[in-house]
Design an enzyme around this catalytic site. Structure first.
Site, mmCIF file in Angstrom:
data_model
loop_
_atom_site.group_PDB
_atom_site.id
_atom_site.type_symbol
_atom_site.label_atom_id
_atom_site.label_comp_id
_atom_site.label_asym_id
_atom_site.label_seq_id
_atom_site.Cartn_x
_atom_site.Cartn_y
_atom_site.Cartn_z
ATOM 1 N N LYS A 27 0.833 -1.215 0.000
ATOM 2 C CA LYS A 27 0.000 0.000 0.000
ATOM 3 C C LYS A 27 0.864 1.260 0.000
ATOM 4 C CE LYS A 27 -1.753 1.570 4.107
ATOM 5 N NZ LYS A 27 -1.375 2.950 4.391
ATOM 6 N N ASN A 28 1.908 1.261 0.864
ATOM 7 C CA ASN A 28 2.664 2.495 1.032
ATOM 8 C C ASN A 28 3.695 2.740 -0.070
ATOM 9 O OD1 ASN A 28 1.107 2.993 3.251
ATOM 10 N ND2 ASN A 28 2.626 2.279 4.734
ATOM 11 N N ARG A 38 -2.741 10.648 4.091
ATOM 12 C CA ARG A 38 -1.545 11.490 3.944
ATOM 13 C C ARG A 38 -1.183 11.699 2.477
ATOM 14 N NH1 ARG A 38 0.042 13.584 8.548
ATOM 15 N NH2 ARG A 38 2.263 13.407 8.115
ATOM 16 N N CYS A 62 -4.741 11.957 13.705
ATOM 17 C CA CYS A 62 -5.300 10.620 13.715
ATOM 18 C C CYS A 62 -4.978 9.973 15.034
ATOM 19 C CB CYS A 62 -4.855 9.832 12.498
ATOM 20 S SG CYS A 62 -3.568 8.681 12.752
ATOM 21 N N ARG A 71 0.970 13.708 13.969
ATOM 22 C CA ARG A 71 1.366 13.603 12.565
ATOM 23 C C ARG A 71 1.324 14.948 11.820
ATOM 24 N NH1 ARG A 71 -1.108 8.318 9.865
ATOM 25 N NH2 ARG A 71 0.849 8.340 8.731
ATOM 26 N N ASP A 81 4.745 -0.323 12.234
ATOM 27 C CA ASP A 81 3.520 -0.999 11.779
ATOM 28 C C ASP A 81 3.540 -2.514 12.051
ATOM 29 O OD1 ASP A 81 2.223 1.347 10.361
ATOM 30 O OD2 ASP A 81 4.171 1.288 9.410
ATOM 31 N N ARG A 109 -9.027 -0.694 4.537
ATOM 32 C CA ARG A 109 -8.272 0.321 3.796
ATOM 33 C C ARG A 109 -6.904 -0.195 3.401
ATOM 34 N NH1 ARG A 109 -9.505 6.386 5.732
ATOM 35 N NH2 ARG A 109 -7.775 6.789 4.318
HETATM 36 C C1 EPZ Z 1 4.309 6.478 6.684
HETATM 37 O O1 EPZ Z 1 3.624 7.537 7.349
HETATM 38 C C2 EPZ Z 1 3.321 5.352 6.545
HETATM 39 N N1 EPZ Z 1 2.154 5.843 5.835
HETATM 40 C C3 EPZ Z 1 2.929 4.840 7.919
HETATM 41 O O2 EPZ Z 1 2.082 3.717 7.761
HETATM 42 C C4 EPZ Z 1 4.183 4.405 8.669
HETATM 43 O O3 EPZ Z 1 3.810 4.031 9.976
HETATM 44 C C5 EPZ Z 1 5.171 5.573 8.735
HETATM 45 O O4 EPZ Z 1 5.452 6.046 7.398
HETATM 46 C C6 EPZ Z 1 6.488 5.201 9.386
HETATM 47 O O5 EPZ Z 1 7.094 4.170 8.680
HETATM 48 C C7 EPZ Z 1 2.182 5.955 4.527
HETATM 49 O O6 EPZ Z 1 3.170 5.662 3.867
HETATM 50 C C8 EPZ Z 1 0.922 6.408 3.862
HETATM 51 P P1 EPZ Z 1 6.508 9.711 8.859
HETATM 52 P P2 EPZ Z 1 4.218 9.005 7.344
HETATM 53 O O7 EPZ Z 1 6.420 11.024 8.185
HETATM 54 O O8 EPZ Z 1 4.989 9.219 6.115
HETATM 55 C C9 EPZ Z 1 6.891 12.924 12.426
HETATM 56 C C10 EPZ Z 1 0.038 2.556 7.815
HETATM 57 O O9 EPZ Z 1 -0.722 2.056 8.669
HETATM 58 N N2 EPZ Z 1 6.739 13.989 11.418
HETATM 59 O O10 EPZ Z 1 7.682 8.841 8.584
HETATM 60 O O11 EPZ Z 1 3.130 9.931 7.660
HETATM 61 C C11 EPZ Z 1 5.580 12.131 12.606
HETATM 62 O O12 EPZ Z 1 4.678 12.803 13.452
HETATM 63 C C12 EPZ Z 1 0.706 3.883 8.126
HETATM 64 O O13 EPZ Z 1 0.245 2.054 6.707
HETATM 65 C C13 EPZ Z 1 6.787 15.308 11.821
HETATM 66 O O14 EPZ Z 1 6.952 15.618 13.008
HETATM 67 O O15 EPZ Z 1 5.182 8.893 8.607
HETATM 68 C C14 EPZ Z 1 6.099 10.828 13.161
HETATM 69 O O16 EPZ Z 1 6.318 10.970 14.535
HETATM 70 C C15 EPZ Z 1 0.440 4.369 9.519
HETATM 71 N N3 EPZ Z 1 6.609 16.282 10.868
HETATM 72 C C16 EPZ Z 1 7.452 10.646 12.458
HETATM 73 O O17 EPZ Z 1 7.808 11.954 11.968
HETATM 74 C C17 EPZ Z 1 6.418 15.986 9.551
HETATM 75 O O18 EPZ Z 1 6.268 16.928 8.728
HETATM 76 C C18 EPZ Z 1 7.454 9.664 11.313
HETATM 77 O O19 EPZ Z 1 6.384 9.964 10.415
HETATM 78 C C19 EPZ Z 1 6.375 14.636 9.152
HETATM 79 C C20 EPZ Z 1 6.548 13.646 10.111
#
Ligand code: EPZ
Length: 443
Positions: A26-27, A97, A121, A126, A309, A417
């Site tokens: 998915k991702n 996202r 969420c 996030r 995850d 989803r």
């Molecule tokens: C991706 O989310 C995945 N989603 C998530 O999977 C996955 O858990 C995550 O990466 C970590 O591997 C998708 O790919 C659609 P991040 P993403 O930006 O990109 C902080 C699932 O169930 N952060 O790597 O949104 C954030 O709050 C989902 O498939 C900021 O602070 O995750 C978090 O603590 C759930 N500011 C950390 O970074 C920002 O601008 C990592 O988030 C961006 C992120």
């Protein structure tokens, strides 16, 4: 707002046996669909999972002008000869996202874009500050509104962007903006998850110049144009780990066809240390229980660490393990909310705001319940469960599969989803799962 199409009624206690096939990730797929906007030429993606999240992204793309054709059950042709609208409807605010990743491609195609905000969420705040800072550094004029964000530029320019944390989404956002920008972009402290690398492979096939250094630096040399391509996204390593956990938790034996060892190395080590085992087969990986399960210490982390995850199915496995396990979640500050319903089933899981297990993470002294202690083994009893988010959803399925008695699971829209035909796949390996249409259910 989506509603459940059905609930699941699961009676636990049966070891799972047989084989199950995982779909495309998915991702990776959803990001590659967005990347297809970078050219007016058609692209073909094969191995596309038939999940609700893909349907949602296709609806978004259609709103921007993408023509979508399913070539067969798993192959999709997407072509955006013209961007018919630079904005995505606010209906998509808070949905997922993906819209924020469309900003770069839309800036390249039409010079402006207005995108609904992803919203909060149930796993943490996030925010999107890294995304917006990166685009600003590349010359975009960014205006934040309460429910949307607008970006404009004459042309994106290469820049040096240092991410405060290796965010998957922010890395992808800057990549999608950088491939057609003028000059070179360097992303320091980038995410290098397999799904990010797979999207880089897709972009390279489109004509992009991207290199990944050993120290998490990604270098993108902007090119003038990209073209369409055909790509087979990697398989879903989260779905693979979910079924692996189901095999071991129920004391069964399941071949997860399409599971790729190179994307599961850390998971496999922990699974073996807690008493599960595996054998790589021609088609995938065979999972089974080697001995009675024992407690483990696990810390989630960015790749190649233990994925956040994978944490939820692991916690259910650890409820069946002898001793006291510790899980330190370092990616999301609030990803243990789902454990309260497991405790109602009989689990013994305590949360802590401390960084348990040794290493301090960026949530130290911040009062976030980001560590869990799982005391086992505990007998779980079936009951009503309400899924709060996608990954907690599979954890509840797993809990219901090992529990005594019957569980009725609602909130299945979250699970569907990201998991393709979960009921069909579980039944094929012997799970006692029935679906109950929500309309005929008067609870
Ligand atoms: C991706 O989310 C995945 N989603 C998530 O999977 C996955 O858990 C995550 O990466 C970590 O591997 C998708 O790919 C659609 P991040 P993403 O930006 O990109 C902080 C699932 O169930 N952060 O790597 O949104 C954030 O709050 C989902 O498939 C900021 O602070 O995750 C978090 O603590 C759930 N500011 C950390 O970074 C920002 O601008 C990592 O988030 C961006 C992120």
């Amino acid at each position: 707002m989506q509603h459940d199409r059905r609930r699941y009624r699961i009676t636990g206690g049966r070891p799972l046996h047989g084989s199950v096939t995982v779909g495309g990730a998915k991702n990776a797929v959803t990001k590659q669909l967005v990347a297809s906007l970078l050219t007016s030429e058609p692209s073909i993606l094969t191995n596309v999972p038939r999940i609700v999240e893909v349907e949602i992204v296709l609806h978004m793309l259609a709103e921007l002008g993408t023509k979508i054709t399913w070539l067969d059950a798993k192959s999709l042709r997407v072509e955006t000869p013209q961007i018919t609208s630079p904005s995505l409807s606010e209906l998509y605010s808070g949905v997922n996202r993906i819209p924020i990743l469309m900003m770069g491609p839309l800036l390249h195609r039409v010079g402006e874009s207005s995108i609904p905000l992803p919203g909060g969420c149930r796993i943490g705040k996030r925010p999107i500050d890294f995304h917006l800072a990166g685009l600003r550094e590349m010359g975009a004029e960014v205006t934040e509104m309460p429910r949307s964000v607008t970006v404009k530029t004459l042309r994106l320019e290469g820049a040096h962007v240092t991410l405060p944390f290796p965010s998957v989404g922010a890395t992808e956002n800057i990549l999608l903006a950088a491939v057609l920008a003028r000059g070179t972009t360097v992303i320091h402290n980038a995410a290098v998850e397999p799904e990010v690398l797979d999207t880089i492979h897709f972009l390279q096939q489109m004509g992009a110049l991207v290199s990944v250094e050993v120290d998490r630096t990604i270098i993108v040399e902007g090119v003038d144009r990209l073209h369409g391509t055909t790509h087979r996204p990697i398989n879903d390593r989260i779905e693979a780990a979910s079924f692996a956990a189901a095999a071991v938790a129920t004391g069964g034996r399941v071949e997860v066809r399409g599971a790729q060892q190179e994307h599961l190395v850390t998971f496999l080590n922990h699974l073996r240390k807690l008493g599960g085992d595996f054998r790589v087969t021609e088609a995938g990986i065979l999972f089974y229980r080697q001995r009675p399960l024992t407690a483990e210490h696990v810390e989630t982390g960015v790749h190649p660490g233990f994925m956040t995850d994978w944490q939820q199915p692991l916690v259910v496995l650890l409820t069946q393990a002898q001793g006291s396990s510790v899980i330190h979640e370092t990616i999301y500050e609030d990803r243990f909310g789902y454990t309260s319903q497991l405790n109602r089933m009989g689990a013994n899981i305590a949360l802590s705001t401390a960084c348990l297990g040794g290493r301090e993470c960026r949530f130290a002294s911040k009062d976030f319940p980001h560590s869990a202690i799982v005391m086992g083994a505990t007998l779980l009893c079936g009951g009503p469960l309400e899924i709060p988010d996608l990954r907690a959803g599979f954890a509840y399925i797993l809990a219901a599969l090992v529990a005594h008695g019957t569980s009725e699971i609602s909130g299945t829209r979250y699970l569907e989803r990201g998991y393709e035909d979960p009921v069909g796949k579980l039944r094929a390996i012997g799970a006692d799962v029935e679906t109950v249409p929500v309309s005929s259910d008067n609870t």
